[in-house]
Scaffold this motif. Structure first.
Motif, PDB file in Angstrom:
ATOM      1  N   TRP A 251      53.271  41.634 -21.636  1.00 47.88           N
ATOM      2  CA  TRP A 251      52.533  41.074 -20.522  1.00 47.88           C
ATOM      3  C   TRP A 251      52.190  39.572 -20.642  1.00 47.88           C
ATOM      4  O   TRP A 251      52.420  38.761 -19.782  1.00 47.88           O
ATOM      5  CB  TRP A 251      51.314  41.813 -20.018  1.00 47.88           C
ATOM      6  CG  TRP A 251      50.645  41.451 -18.809  1.00 47.88           C
ATOM      7  CD1 TRP A 251      49.673  40.700 -18.963  1.00 47.88           C
ATOM      8  CD2 TRP A 251      50.875  41.658 -17.464  1.00 47.88           C
ATOM      9  NE1 TRP A 251      49.160  40.366 -17.832  1.00 47.88           N
ATOM     10  CE2 TRP A 251      49.807  40.942 -16.996  1.00 47.88           C
ATOM     11  CE3 TRP A 251      51.826  42.551 -16.925  1.00 47.88           C
ATOM     12  CZ2 TRP A 251      49.852  41.014 -15.448  1.00 47.88           C
ATOM     13  CZ3 TRP A 251      51.762  42.787 -15.520  1.00 47.88           C
ATOM     14  CH2 TRP A 251      50.654  41.804 -14.855  1.00 47.88           C
ATOM     15  N   ASP A 252      51.431  39.342 -21.763  1.00 47.50           N
ATOM     16  CA  ASP A 252      51.002  38.190 -22.111  1.00 47.50           C
ATOM     17  C   ASP A 252      52.257  36.768 -22.286  1.00 47.50           C
ATOM     18  O   ASP A 252      51.968  35.987 -21.673  1.00 47.50           O
ATOM     19  CB  ASP A 252      49.903  38.057 -23.356  1.00 47.50           C
ATOM     20  CG  ASP A 252      48.672  38.784 -22.959  1.00 47.50           C
ATOM     21  OD1 ASP A 252      48.592  38.901 -21.736  1.00 47.50           O
ATOM     22  OD2 ASP A 252      47.880  39.028 -23.907  1.00 47.50           O
ATOM     23  N   ILE A 255      53.245  36.347 -18.732  1.00 51.10           N
ATOM     24  CA  ILE A 255      52.286  35.233 -18.242  1.00 51.10           C
ATOM     25  C   ILE A 255      52.437  33.794 -18.663  1.00 51.10           C
ATOM     26  O   ILE A 255      52.302  33.042 -17.788  1.00 51.10           O
ATOM     27  CB  ILE A 255      50.889  35.878 -18.471  1.00 51.10           C
ATOM     28  CG1 ILE A 255      50.679  37.391 -17.495  1.00 51.10           C
ATOM     29  CG2 ILE A 255      49.760  34.729 -17.899  1.00 51.10           C
ATOM     30  CD1 ILE A 255      50.835  37.135 -16.339  1.00 51.10           C
ATOM     31  N   LEU A 284      46.568  35.014 -12.692  1.00 52.62           N
ATOM     32  CA  LEU A 284      47.239  35.683 -13.709  1.00 52.62           C
ATOM     33  C   LEU A 284      46.449  36.036 -14.756  1.00 52.62           C
ATOM     34  O   LEU A 284      45.906  35.261 -15.877  1.00 52.62           O
ATOM     35  CB  LEU A 284      48.278  34.507 -14.200  1.00 52.62           C
ATOM     36  CG  LEU A 284      49.013  33.923 -13.158  1.00 52.62           C
ATOM     37  CD1 LEU A 284      50.000  32.782 -13.489  1.00 52.62           C
ATOM     38  CD2 LEU A 284      50.001  35.005 -12.707  1.00 52.62           C
ATOM     39  N   VAL A 286      45.339  37.573 -18.284  1.00 53.04           N
ATOM     40  CA  VAL A 286      45.872  37.629 -19.814  1.00 53.04           C
ATOM     41  C   VAL A 286      44.965  38.909 -20.536  1.00 53.04           C
ATOM     42  O   VAL A 286      43.678  39.013 -20.501  1.00 53.04           O
ATOM     43  CB  VAL A 286      45.712  36.260 -20.485  1.00 53.04           C
ATOM     44  CG1 VAL A 286      45.811  36.382 -21.955  1.00 53.04           C
ATOM     45  CG2 VAL A 286      46.548  35.295 -19.853  1.00 53.04           C
ATOM     46  N   PRO A 294      41.372  35.471 -15.396  1.00 53.48           N
ATOM     47  CA  PRO A 294      42.903  35.159 -15.109  1.00 53.48           C
ATOM     48  C   PRO A 294      42.925  33.616 -14.845  1.00 53.48           C
ATOM     49  O   PRO A 294      41.841  32.904 -14.217  1.00 53.48           O
ATOM     50  CB  PRO A 294      42.826  35.839 -13.759  1.00 53.48           C
ATOM     51  CG  PRO A 294      41.479  36.152 -13.274  1.00 53.48           C
ATOM     52  CD  PRO A 294      40.718  36.409 -14.641  1.00 53.48           C
TER      53      PRO A 294
END
Length: 315
Positions: A251-252, A255, A284, A286, A294
């Protein structure tokens, strides 16, 4: 006792790909963190040496008096005081910075061990699930044996008691009827039934020992099942935590890519003299520890300001 099969645990495709990774998280690699930590430790050592010197320099400043004779600080004295105070404040803040870095270092070490942790958790789950299945089969067999033994012992005892009671009733009837032959026969049956009951009672005593042993073994098996179930549940929790960690890393990384992409989108609008970029509401998050996200439109704009026209057009 129900248990979760290993196949039911969500598999994470990121396990293998993160076996030897060095996550960057917006420029902060493990080496960056280690170097920063070492620098902070050195800075703290330096401050601990310098602070007493700064305090002494401040105390040695000559006093200055106003027109009323009251002592006031000189510009030099205030500057020395500020220098000492600033150094003390910095020294107090460094341990907190080091603590935050240690959390991030520990996180990256966990990330580096994702694959091995996942393999270990799955191995324990498979082993525990097999042990539970075997132990439950054993417990079922013991329970059936225990029930059969109890039933047989109870039925034999009831049958012997009933035979003795029946013989006693026949004897009583013979006595009342004054039938000597029947009385003798009934007495013989009573003696026979009593002897049989004594034998059954002795056998029942031995059966009770067997029942006690079977019950003890059944209880031990249930305890082993509970222990195996706990190992399974703990391993399942670890497997899911590891999956979460691997997915968080993915995910990170996604991002980080989105931040770069969003910054370029904003940069194209700015270089073209336009303010609307469609990303004003962006947030967004993290997942790595230590992040202050975010991220929002302001963060993307800050990065966009460093993107040149040439790099956008050549891209």
């Amino acid at each position: 006792m129900a248990y979760l099969l290993i196949e039911e645990v969500p598999a994470c495709s990121g396990f293998a790909s993160h076996q030897n990774i060095q996550p960057t998280y917006f420029g902060k690699t493990m080496n960056d963190l280690l170097q920063k930590r070492a620098a902070l430790e050195n800075e703290l050592v330096t401050l601990e040496i310098e602070i007493p010197k700064l305090q002494l320099a401040w105390r040695k400043m000559p006093p200055t008096f106003n027109h009323l004779g009251n002592e006031i600080g000189s510009p030099e004295s205030r500057a020395a005081m500020d220098a000492a105070s600033s150094a003390e404040a910095r020294a107090r803040s460094i341990p907190q910075e080091i603590e935050r870095i240690d959390i991030q270092i520990a996180y990256r070490k966990r990330v580096a061990g994702i694959s091995s942790a996942a393999d270990e958790a799955r191995s324990i789950m498979v082993e525990s699930a097999g042990a539970i299945k075997e132990l439950e089969a054993k417990h079922l067999s013991l329970s059936k044996r225990l029930e059969d033994t109890r039933t047989c012992a109870e039925e034999a005892l009831l049958k012997a008691q009933a035979a003795e009671q029946s013989a006693a009733s026949i004897y009583t009837h013979a006595v009342v009827s004054e039938n000597n032959e029947q009385e003798k026969t009934a007495m013989a049956e009573i003696l026979k039934a009593t002897k049989q009951l004594t034998n059954v009672q002795e056998n029942d005593r031995r059966q009770q020992l067997v029942i006690t042993a079977l019950q003890s073994e059944s209880d031990k098996t249930l305890n082993l099942i509970s222990e195996a179930q706990k190992r399974y549940d703990d391993a399942k929790s670890q497997a899911l935590e590891t999956a979460y960690l691997a997915l968080s890393v993915e995910w990170d990384e996604a991002i980080e890519h989105l931040v770069e992409l969003g910054a370029k989108i904003i940069a194209t609008r700015h270089h073209n003299g336009r303010s609307h970029d469609g990303l004003s509401a962006v947030k967004l998050p993290v997942l790595a520890p230590g992040a202050t996200w975010p991220l929002n439109h302001k963060d993307l704009t800050g990065r966009a300001n460093s993107i040149s026209l040439t790099s956008l057009i050549s891209a």
